[in-house]
Design a protein around this motif. Structure first.
Motif, short mmCIF file in Angstrom:
data_model
loop_
_atom_site.label_atom_id
_atom_site.label_comp_id
_atom_site.label_asym_id
_atom_site.label_seq_id
_atom_site.Cartn_x
_atom_site.Cartn_y
_atom_site.Cartn_z
N ALA A 36 0.91 -1.01 -0.21
CA ALA A 36 -0.19 -0.03 0.09
C ALA A 36 1.11 1.24 0.42
CB ALA A 36 -1.25 -0.23 0.99
N VAL A 37 0.38 2.07 -0.53
CA VAL A 37 1.17 3.57 -0.85
C VAL A 37 -0.38 4.63 -0.66
CG1 VAL A 37 2.69 4.72 -2.92
CG2 VAL A 37 2.98 2.15 -2.22
N PRO A 38 0.31 6.10 -0.18
CA PRO A 38 -0.42 6.85 -0.13
C PRO A 38 0.39 7.46 -1.68
CG PRO A 38 1.70 6.81 1.35
CD PRO A 38 1.47 6.26 0.46
N ILE A 39 -1.37 8.35 -1.84
CA ILE A 39 -1.13 9.30 -3.24
C ILE A 39 -1.22 10.61 -2.51
CG2 ILE A 39 -2.24 9.13 -5.00
CD1 ILE A 39 -3.56 6.70 -5.06
N ILE A 40 -0.81 11.29 -3.22
CA ILE A 40 -0.69 12.59 -2.90
C ILE A 40 -1.25 13.74 -4.68
CG2 ILE A 40 0.77 14.82 -2.17
CD1 ILE A 40 0.44 12.19 -0.78
N ASN A 41 -2.01 14.93 -4.06
CA ASN A 41 -2.02 15.31 -5.19
C ASN A 41 -1.07 16.68 -5.27
OD1 ASN A 41 -3.03 18.05 -3.37
ND2 ASN A 41 -4.74 18.14 -3.11
N GLU A 42 -1.15 17.28 -6.70
CA GLU A 42 0.09 18.27 -6.67
C GLU A 42 0.07 19.48 -5.74
OE1 GLU A 42 -3.89 19.53 -8.56
OE2 GLU A 42 -2.99 17.96 -8.53
N ASP A 43 -0.65 19.67 -5.32
CA ASP A 43 -0.91 20.87 -3.75
C ASP A 43 0.01 19.86 -2.55
OD1 ASP A 43 -1.67 23.03 -5.48
OD2 ASP A 43 -3.57 22.40 -5.36
N GLY A 44 0.65 19.01 -2.48
CA GLY A 44 0.73 18.37 -1.43
C GLY A 44 -0.24 17.82 -0.14
N GLY A 45 -1.58 17.67 -0.27
CA GLY A 45 -2.39 17.03 -0.36
C GLY A 45 -2.09 15.36 -0.24
N GLN A 103 -5.79 0.34 10.36
CA GLN A 103 -4.78 0.87 9.18
C GLN A 103 -3.61 0.52 9.55
OE1 GLN A 103 -7.32 5.10 8.47
NE2 GLN A 103 -5.41 4.63 8.25
N ASN A 104 -2.28 0.07 8.63
CA ASN A 104 -1.20 -0.12 8.89
C ASN A 104 0.10 0.78 9.06
OD1 ASN A 104 -1.56 -3.48 8.67
ND2 ASN A 104 -0.98 -3.53 6.18
N PHE A 105 -0.53 1.77 8.52
CA PHE A 105 -0.14 3.26 8.58
C PHE A 105 -1.26 4.49 8.54
CE2 PHE A 105 0.14 2.46 3.67
CZ PHE A 105 -0.53 4.20 3.41
N VAL A 106 -0.97 4.74 9.50
CA VAL A 106 -1.70 6.44 9.40
C VAL A 106 -1.18 6.80 8.63
CG1 VAL A 106 -2.60 8.19 10.82
CG2 VAL A 106 -2.61 5.97 11.67
N PRO A 107 -1.80 8.14 7.66
CA PRO A 107 -0.90 9.53 6.68
C PRO A 107 -1.26 10.52 7.89
CG PRO A 107 -2.81 7.47 5.57
CD PRO A 107 -2.91 7.35 7.04
N VAL A 108 -0.66 11.87 8.12
CA VAL A 108 -0.69 12.53 8.97
C VAL A 108 0.19 13.81 8.40
CG1 VAL A 108 0.66 13.60 10.47
CG2 VAL A 108 1.09 10.81 11.06
N VAL A 109 -1.21 15.30 8.45
CA VAL A 109 -1.32 15.98 7.85
C VAL A 109 -1.44 16.72 8.56
CG1 VAL A 109 -3.50 14.79 5.88
CG2 VAL A 109 -4.12 16.04 7.79
N ASP A 110 -0.67 18.06 7.92
CA ASP A 110 -0.45 19.46 8.81
C ASP A 110 -1.95 20.54 8.74
OD1 ASP A 110 -0.63 21.24 6.41
OD2 ASP A 110 1.19 21.57 6.16
N ASP A 111 -1.81 21.55 9.54
CA ASP A 111 -3.19 22.15 9.76
C ASP A 111 -3.74 22.32 8.22
OD1 ASP A 111 -2.82 22.25 12.11
OD2 ASP A 111 -2.11 24.20 12.35
N ARG A 112 -3.10 22.80 7.18
CA ARG A 112 -3.45 22.95 6.06
C ARG A 112 -3.33 21.51 5.22
NH1 ARG A 112 0.92 26.11 3.24
NH2 ARG A 112 1.73 24.34 3.43
N ASP A 113 -3.92 20.65 5.81
CA ASP A 113 -4.17 19.01 5.19
C ASP A 113 -2.58 18.98 4.14
OD1 ASP A 113 -6.14 18.27 6.76
OD2 ASP A 113 -7.63 18.99 5.34
N HIS A 114 -1.52 19.16 4.64
CA HIS A 114 -0.46 19.02 3.23
C HIS A 114 -0.30 17.38 4.43
CE1 HIS A 114 -0.28 22.95 1.12
NE2 HIS A 114 -1.08 22.70 1.15
N PHE A 115 -0.16 16.76 3.30
CA PHE A 115 0.21 15.18 3.39
C PHE A 115 2.32 15.82 3.86
CE2 PHE A 115 3.33 11.32 2.19
CZ PHE A 115 2.30 10.52 3.53
#
Length: 136
Positions: A36-45, A103-115
Motif C-alpha cells: 500500500a502506498v499513499p497518493i499525493i496531489n499536486e498541492d501536497g495533499g 490501518q497498517n499506517f496512518v497518514p499525517v497531515v498539517d493544519d492545511r491538510d498537506h501530507f
C-alpha cells in the motif's frame, strides 16, 4: 507523548503522485515491496492510499487491459477500496492509536491538510513492546 515522535517524514515515505499511471504504481510498489502506498496531489495533499488489491481488482475487471497497456491508465481512475483516514499532527495519541488499530499506517497531515508523513502501526507496537519489556 506526541505523534511527531512516531512520524516517518514525507521525504522518507514512498508516495505516488495523483497523475501517476497504473504501471508506475505497480513498478514502485514492486520495487519497494510495499502492499500500500499513499497518493499525493499536486498541492501536497493526501488523496488516499492505493493497495495491491485495488490494482489487481481493477486489472481483473478490465479484460482489455494488459500489463503493457497499463501505462495508459491513470492511477486516479483506479477505485480505492479502503479509505485510510488521516490524523492531524496535533491530534492526541488516542486518535492515532484508534486509527492504527485498523490501518497498517496512518497518514499525517498539517493544519492545511498537506501530507507530512506517516506513522506505521509497527512503530507504535515496537514502542509499546519496549515499554513492557522495561517493566519486567
Amino acid at each position: 507523548m506526541n505523534i511527531a515522535f512516531f512520524l516517518l517524514p514525507k521525504h522518507e515515505v514512498v508516495c505516488l503522485p495523483h497523475d501517476a499511471t497504473l504501471r508506475q504504481a505497480l513498478e514502485r510498489m514492486e520495487y519497494h515491496r510495499y502492499s500500500a502506498v499513499p497518493i499525493i496531489n499536486e498541492d501536497g495533499g493526501y488523496i488516499g492510499t492505493v493497495t495491491e488489491g485495488d490494482l489487481l481488482w481493477f486489472m481483473k475487471s478490465r479484460s482489455d487491459l494488459t500489463f503493457e497497456g497499463s501505462y495508459k491508465v491513470k492511477l486516479i481512475d483506479v477505485p480505492l477500496r479502503i479509505n485510510n483516514k488521516t490524523v492531524n499532527i496535533d491530534a492526541n495519541m488516542d486518535d492515532l492509536i484508534s486509527l492504527a488499530k485498523v490501518q497498517n499506517f496512518v497518514p499525517v497531515v498539517d493544519d492545511r491538510d498537506h501530507f507530512i508523513g506517516i506513522v506505521r502501526r509497527s512503530e507504535i507496537i515496537d514502542y509499546c513492546q519496549k515499554g513492557l519489556s522495561q517493566r519486567i
